[in-house]
Design a protein around this motif. Sequence first.
Motif, PDB file in Angstrom:
ATOM      1  N   LYS A   7       0.828  -1.196   0.000  1.00 51.41           N
ATOM      2  CA  LYS A   7       0.000   0.000   0.000  1.00 51.41           C
ATOM      3  C   LYS A   7       0.865   1.249   0.000  1.00 51.41           C
ATOM      4  CE  LYS A   7      -3.760  -2.228   2.457  1.00 51.41           C
ATOM      5  NZ  LYS A   7      -4.600  -2.211   3.667  1.00 51.41           N
ATOM      6  N   ALA A   8       0.226   2.380  -0.344  1.00 54.80           N
ATOM      7  CA  ALA A   8       0.901   3.677  -0.335  1.00 54.80           C
ATOM      8  C   ALA A   8      -0.089   4.743   0.095  1.00 54.80           C
ATOM      9  CB  ALA A   8       1.456   4.000  -1.720  1.00 54.80           C
ATOM     10  N   VAL A   9       0.448   5.888   0.522  1.00 49.55           N
ATOM     11  CA  VAL A   9      -0.353   7.045   0.916  1.00 49.55           C
ATOM     12  C   VAL A   9      -0.348   8.042  -0.239  1.00 49.55           C
ATOM     13  CG1 VAL A   9      -0.527   8.983   2.531  1.00 49.55           C
ATOM     14  CG2 VAL A   9       0.297   6.767   3.332  1.00 49.55           C
ATOM     15  N   LEU A  10      -1.539   8.569  -0.599  1.00 52.71           N
ATOM     16  CA  LEU A  10      -1.651   9.602  -1.625  1.00 52.71           C
ATOM     17  C   LEU A  10      -1.643  10.965  -0.960  1.00 52.71           C
ATOM     18  CD1 LEU A  10      -4.458   8.121  -3.895  1.00 52.71           C
ATOM     19  CD2 LEU A  10      -1.983   7.784  -4.049  1.00 52.71           C
ATOM     20  N   GLN A  11      -0.781  11.861  -1.446  1.00 55.52           N
ATOM     21  CA  GLN A  11      -0.689  13.206  -0.893  1.00 55.52           C
ATOM     22  C   GLN A  11      -0.960  14.213  -1.998  1.00 55.52           C
ATOM     23  OE1 GLN A  11       3.232  14.547   0.291  1.00 55.52           O
ATOM     24  NE2 GLN A  11       2.340  15.651   2.007  1.00 55.52           N
ATOM     25  N   GLY A  12      -1.788  15.214  -1.691  1.00 55.07           N
ATOM     26  CA  GLY A  12      -2.101  16.255  -2.658  1.00 55.07           C
ATOM     27  C   GLY A  12      -3.275  15.859  -3.539  1.00 55.07           C
ATOM     28  N   GLY A  13      -3.497  16.640  -4.592  1.00 56.51           N
ATOM     29  CA  GLY A  13      -4.620  16.393  -5.482  1.00 56.51           C
ATOM     30  C   GLY A  13      -5.926  16.892  -4.884  1.00 56.51           C
ATOM     31  N   PRO A  14      -7.043  16.575  -5.533  1.00 57.10           N
ATOM     32  CA  PRO A  14      -8.346  17.053  -5.066  1.00 57.10           C
ATOM     33  C   PRO A  14      -8.692  16.535  -3.674  1.00 57.10           C
ATOM     34  CG  PRO A  14      -8.514  16.095  -7.261  1.00 57.10           C
ATOM     35  CD  PRO A  14      -7.143  15.807  -6.758  1.00 57.10           C
ATOM     36  N   GLU A  15      -9.305  17.397  -2.865  1.00 56.85           N
ATOM     37  CA  GLU A  15      -9.705  16.992  -1.522  1.00 56.85           C
ATOM     38  C   GLU A  15     -10.793  15.923  -1.542  1.00 56.85           C
ATOM     39  OE1 GLU A  15     -10.627  20.235   1.078  1.00 56.85           O
ATOM     40  OE2 GLU A  15      -8.821  21.319   0.494  1.00 56.85           O
ATOM     41  N   GLY A  16     -11.538  15.814  -2.634  1.00 52.24           N
ATOM     42  CA  GLY A  16     -12.638  14.865  -2.732  1.00 52.24           C
ATOM     43  C   GLY A  16     -12.228  13.408  -2.910  1.00 52.24           C
ATOM     44  N   GLU A  25       1.272  -1.581  -7.107  1.00 55.43           N
ATOM     45  CA  GLU A  25       2.089  -2.645  -7.696  1.00 55.43           C
ATOM     46  C   GLU A  25       3.554  -2.306  -7.429  1.00 55.43           C
ATOM     47  OE1 GLU A  25       1.487  -5.377  -9.809  1.00 55.43           O
ATOM     48  OE2 GLU A  25      -0.638  -5.222  -9.337  1.00 55.43           O
ATOM     49  N   PRO A  26       4.303  -3.189  -6.798  1.00 51.51           N
ATOM     50  CA  PRO A  26       5.719  -2.900  -6.548  1.00 51.51           C
ATOM     51  C   PRO A  26       6.466  -2.607  -7.847  1.00 51.51           C
ATOM     52  CG  PRO A  26       5.036  -4.876  -5.375  1.00 51.51           C
ATOM     53  CD  PRO A  26       3.905  -4.495  -6.285  1.00 51.51           C
ATOM     54  N   GLY A  27       7.199  -1.511  -7.880  1.00 52.06           N
ATOM     55  CA  GLY A  27       8.001  -1.145  -9.042  1.00 52.06           C
ATOM     56  C   GLY A  27       7.216  -0.621 -10.227  1.00 52.06           C
ATOM     57  N   ALA A  28       5.905  -0.363 -10.055  1.00 56.23           N
ATOM     58  CA  ALA A  28       5.075   0.067 -11.189  1.00 56.23           C
ATOM     59  C   ALA A  28       5.242   1.548 -11.523  1.00 56.23           C
ATOM     60  CB  ALA A  28       3.604  -0.232 -10.912  1.00 56.23           C
ATOM     61  N   GLY A  29       5.839   2.318 -10.639  1.00 57.71           N
ATOM     62  CA  GLY A  29       6.020   3.747 -10.925  1.00 57.71           C
ATOM     63  C   GLY A  29       4.788   4.558 -10.567  1.00 57.71           C
ATOM     64  N   ASP A  30       4.392   5.458 -11.472  1.00 60.66           N
ATOM     65  CA  ASP A  30       3.277   6.366 -11.217  1.00 60.66           C
ATOM     66  C   ASP A  30       1.957   5.635 -11.023  1.00 60.66           C
ATOM     67  OD1 ASP A  30       5.227   8.223 -11.691  1.00 60.66           O
ATOM     68  OD2 ASP A  30       4.319   9.052 -13.495  1.00 60.66           O
ATOM     69  N   LEU A  31       1.059   6.274 -10.243  1.00 62.33           N
ATOM     70  CA  LEU A  31      -0.303   5.766 -10.051  1.00 62.33           C
ATOM     71  C   LEU A  31      -1.269   6.654 -10.806  1.00 62.33           C
ATOM     72  CD1 LEU A  31      -0.464   5.149  -6.196  1.00 62.33           C
ATOM     73  CD2 LEU A  31      -0.191   3.457  -7.986  1.00 62.33           C
ATOM     74  N   LYS A  32      -2.313   6.053 -11.347  1.00 61.80           N
ATOM     75  CA  LYS A  32      -3.360   6.773 -12.059  1.00 61.80           C
ATOM     76  C   LYS A  32      -4.673   6.440 -11.352  1.00 61.80           C
ATOM     77  CE  LYS A  32      -4.514   5.749 -16.445  1.00 61.80           C
ATOM     78  NZ  LYS A  32      -4.386   5.597 -17.893  1.00 61.80           N
ATOM     79  N   GLU A  48       8.133   8.570   3.565  1.00 57.59           N
ATOM     80  CA  GLU A  48       7.245   7.548   4.118  1.00 57.59           C
ATOM     81  C   GLU A  48       6.461   8.163   5.258  1.00 57.59           C
ATOM     82  OE1 GLU A  48       9.921   4.396   5.270  1.00 57.59           O
ATOM     83  OE2 GLU A  48       9.688   3.413   3.338  1.00 57.59           O
ATOM     84  N   TRP A  49       5.236   7.644   5.502  1.00 54.29           N
ATOM     85  CA  TRP A  49       4.405   8.102   6.622  1.00 54.29           C
ATOM     86  C   TRP A  49       4.027   6.916   7.478  1.00 54.29           C
ATOM     87  CZ3 TRP A  49       0.113  11.817   4.400  1.00 54.29           C
ATOM     88  CH2 TRP A  49       0.685  13.046   4.118  1.00 54.29           C
ATOM     89  N   ASP A  50       3.958   7.144   8.781  1.00 54.75           N
ATOM     90  CA  ASP A  50       3.439   6.141   9.701  1.00 54.75           C
ATOM     91  C   ASP A  50       1.914   6.223   9.666  1.00 54.75           C
ATOM     92  OD1 ASP A  50       5.878   5.096  10.656  1.00 54.75           O
ATOM     93  OD2 ASP A  50       6.130   6.827  11.959  1.00 54.75           O
ATOM     94  N   THR A  51       1.257   5.099   9.409  1.00 60.49           N
ATOM     95  CA  THR A  51      -0.204   5.041   9.324  1.00 60.49           C
ATOM     96  C   THR A  51      -0.696   3.868  10.164  1.00 60.49           C
ATOM     97  OG1 THR A  51      -0.384   3.481   7.470  1.00 60.49           O
ATOM     98  CG2 THR A  51      -0.011   5.806   6.901  1.00 60.49           C
ATOM     99  N   ALA A  52      -2.012   3.729  10.249  1.00 62.36           N
ATOM    100  CA  ALA A  52      -2.603   2.578  10.938  1.00 62.36           C
ATOM    101  C   ALA A  52      -2.237   1.275  10.226  1.00 62.36           C
ATOM    102  CB  ALA A  52      -4.115   2.736  11.011  1.00 62.36           C
ATOM    103  N   ASP A  53      -1.874   1.359   8.927  1.00 64.14           N
ATOM    104  CA  ASP A  53      -1.467   0.192   8.142  1.00 64.14           C
ATOM    105  C   ASP A  53       0.044  -0.019   8.166  1.00 64.14           C
ATOM    106  OD1 ASP A  53      -4.046  -0.585   7.227  1.00 64.14           O
ATOM    107  OD2 ASP A  53      -4.008   1.055   5.778  1.00 64.14           O
ATOM    108  N   GLY A  54       0.756   0.725   9.010  1.00 61.36           N
ATOM    109  CA  GLY A  54       2.211   0.626   9.081  1.00 61.36           C
ATOM    110  C   GLY A  54       2.877   1.788   8.370  1.00 61.36           C
ATOM    111  N   ARG A  55       4.177   1.701   8.218  1.00 68.89           N
ATOM    112  CA  ARG A  55       4.950   2.748   7.528  1.00 68.89           C
ATOM    113  C   ARG A  55       4.813   2.529   6.029  1.00 68.89           C
ATOM    114  NH1 ARG A  55       8.053   6.514   9.386  1.00 68.89           N
ATOM    115  NH2 ARG A  55       9.817   7.318   8.224  1.00 68.89           N
ATOM    116  N   LEU A  56       4.255   3.534   5.328  1.00 69.56           N
ATOM    117  CA  LEU A  56       3.959   3.392   3.905  1.00 69.56           C
ATOM    118  C   LEU A  56       4.658   4.465   3.081  1.00 69.56           C
ATOM    119  CD1 LEU A  56       0.098   2.804   4.114  1.00 69.56           C
ATOM    120  CD2 LEU A  56       1.904   1.079   3.980  1.00 69.56           C
TER     121      LEU A  56
END
Length: 69
Positions: A7-16, A25-32, A48-56
Amino acid sequence: MESKAPKAVLQGGPEGISKRIVEVEPGAGDLKVPYRGGYEHFRPTTREWDTADGRLPVYEWWERTELPG
């Protein structure tokens, strides 16, 4: 049953965007991420951020593309 996918954390973009922790996907690069008739694009960072799902890893928003129509 809990997902074992990385998993990963998304930062920025629309608030919605409601899901800020997403599977990646490991090594997949950008997310769409589909959102309101287009895609929000996120790039991996070195942070990286510490989250309820661990460090992501953090993916940062960098652009939006519109779907035709």
